[in-house]
Design an enzyme around this catalytic site. Structure first.
Site, mmCIF file in Angstrom:
data_model
loop_
_atom_site.group_PDB
_atom_site.id
_atom_site.type_symbol
_atom_site.label_atom_id
_atom_site.label_comp_id
_atom_site.label_asym_id
_atom_site.label_seq_id
_atom_site.Cartn_x
_atom_site.Cartn_y
_atom_site.Cartn_z
ATOM 1 N N LYS A 85 0.825 -1.205 0.000
ATOM 2 C CA LYS A 85 0.000 0.000 0.000
ATOM 3 C C LYS A 85 0.862 1.259 0.000
ATOM 4 C CE LYS A 85 -3.801 2.104 2.684
ATOM 5 N NZ LYS A 85 -4.685 1.924 3.846
ATOM 6 N N SER A 154 -9.439 2.446 2.859
ATOM 7 C CA SER A 154 -8.463 3.145 2.055
ATOM 8 C C SER A 154 -7.498 2.211 1.320
ATOM 9 C CB SER A 154 -7.642 4.071 2.975
ATOM 10 O OG SER A 154 -6.919 3.310 3.957
ATOM 11 N N SER A 178 -10.436 0.150 6.967
ATOM 12 C CA SER A 178 -9.743 0.224 5.678
ATOM 13 C C SER A 178 -9.197 -1.082 5.139
ATOM 14 C CB SER A 178 -8.607 1.250 5.766
ATOM 15 O OG SER A 178 -9.114 2.548 5.936
#
Length: 449
Positions: A85, A154, A178
């Site tokens: 990420k 996210s 997330s």
């Protein structure tokens, strides 16, 4: 064996690929090459990646194959491609935090978890898309099951990349929902371990009392392997965690095990969930044979837990992101500015009170975990919403993050031809039991279908 079937390589789980590599039936270069081919085909539609370096990934894969051929000691993820990420620092890739403000930002050191991945022999394929500062502002990623729907946030790029067979495993982070929500929306397994079991050094700080690193995969065994490789404390986290490092070894023994009892918890967010989601999970909870599933009310004091989590998260967002927004008011989203303003409205007393209740409320759950193997609860308010302007609500996740508990979303339900996850929540430090129950549920699903 696999060389003539490149299309099938991307569907291998990490553990399956690991076995094929060890047997000599597959090379890392073949596996990485197949993933890169899949990404090239699908990236224009899915948009899961922020940064890729195909040449470097293939070179790393060839080096891994050479180590294996020479009989050198190999790591637990040797030759396996992984996505990271884009709020996690990487010295080989930019880390832009999902914001144009940090376009071209190039760390000089790897985050702790990236160093651990490399030490385990993993091939860092690239950086996956995140929302703006890992909050609500959506990135470019689309849901692989329906391009008109959000993949969640996210950790949107990581969830979508794993769901679309572009990489077997990928890292995500969770401060509210997330990891779990994108897993539910995209139809993959998402796991958030006990708070503090994975060091956050080198990772964007949103809220230190809540931020947790986890990951995505298409099998529970893959996630047990991933977390076992990256779990660890360092000087930044050690003092604030208060856990015995020996508990982490439970992940090495996360064997499939049928639960005896499950607590079905609807949570304070239940009334806000979609009607079809509620019907689907109630039916799911009623279908177990030989296992006691009991609808369980949360103890007194949980009525306002969602707001308590928001007080902590929003206050810390105001503290950590407020100066950035103040300096660049035209380069941050309106939603982020609204939350910063709300976070600044909370008093220090309100923040301290919300922090103090984390331990009190977690302790109040102890009887539930004494009498049950896990909590069964919704993973999301419903299927992925239509539209790319929003990433959905974390209302069914934030309370468990606030309590620092391990949780996992399993792709066990389908509503209107879209995936819907089932969330399991375990006691702190008891990841072995939680992952064992999750593994059993996934195998039961396979036997029923």
């Amino acid at each position: 064996m696999y060389a003539s079937e490149p299309g099938s390589l991307v569907r291998l789980t990490a553990v399956e690929a690991q076995k094929a590599l060890a047997a000599g039936d597959l090379t890392s270069e073949q596996l990485v090459g197949a993933c890169l081919k899949r990404i090239a085909e699908r990236e224009p539609e899915i948009g899961a990646w922020a940064h890729l370096n195909s040449a470097a990934a293939l070179a790393a894969a060839r080096a891994s194959d050479q180590r294996r051929a020479r009989g050198e000691p190999l790591g637990a993820l040797e030759g396996i491609p992984v996505g990271v990420k884009d709020i996690i620092d990487t010295k080989d890739f930019p880390t832009e935090l999902g914001s144009e403000i940090f376009a071209g930002r190039q760390p000089t050191e790897d985050a702790f978890v990236v160093s651990e991945l490399k030490a385990a022999g993993a091939i860092i394929l690239g950086k996956t898309v995140t929302t703006e500062f890992a909050f609500f502002g959506p990135g470019k990623t689309r849901n692989p099951h329906d391009f008109e729907r959000t993949p969640g946030g996210s950790s949107s790029g990581s969830a979508a990349a794993v769901a679309d067979f572009q990489v077997p495993i990928a890292l995500g982070t969770q401060t509210a929902g997330s990891i779990i929500r994108p897993a539910s929306y995209c139809g993959v397994i998402g796991y958030k371990p006990t708070f503090g079991y994975v060091s956050r050094t080198g990772v964007l700080e949103q809220s230190a009392p809540l931020d947790t690193i986890g990951g995505y995969a298409r099998s529970v065994d893959d996630l047990a392997l991933l977390i076992d490789c990256i779990s660890g404390f360092d000087t930044v986290d050690r003092d604030m965690i208060g856990h015995d490092p020996q508990l982490m070894s439970a992940m090495q023994n996360a064997k499939s095990r049928a639960p005896r009892r499950l607590a079905f918890v609807k949570s304070p967010a239940w009334a806000q969930g979609d009607e079809k989601m509620r019907a689907a999970i109630e039916l799911f909870a009623s279908t177990f044979q030989g296992i006691e599933v009991t609808e369980t009310e949360l103890p007194a004091g949980f009525e306002h837990i969602i707001r308590l989590q928001q007080i902590v998260q929003f206050s810390d967002i105001a503290r950590n992101y407020g100066p950035i927004a103040d300096a660049h008011p035209n380069r941050v989203s309106e939603k982020l500015k609204e939350v910063i303003a709300e976070g600044r409205s909370f008093s220090a007393t309100s923040y301290d009170d919300a922090r103090s209740k984390q331990e009190t409320l977690c302790e109040a759950l102890r009887p539930i975990f004494v009498h049950n193997d896990a909590i069964l609860t919704p993973a999301a308010p419903g299927i992925a919403p239509v539209g790319l302007q929003s990433t959905g609500s974390p209302m069914f996740n934030g309370l468990w993050t606030y309590l620092k508990l391990p949780c996992i979303s399993l792709p066990l339900l389908t509503v209107d031809a879209m995936p819907l996850g089932v969330q399991l929540v375990g006691a702190r430090g008891d990841s072995g039991r939680l992952l064992g129950v999750a593994s059993w549920m996934m195998k039961e699903r396979g036997r029923r279908t």
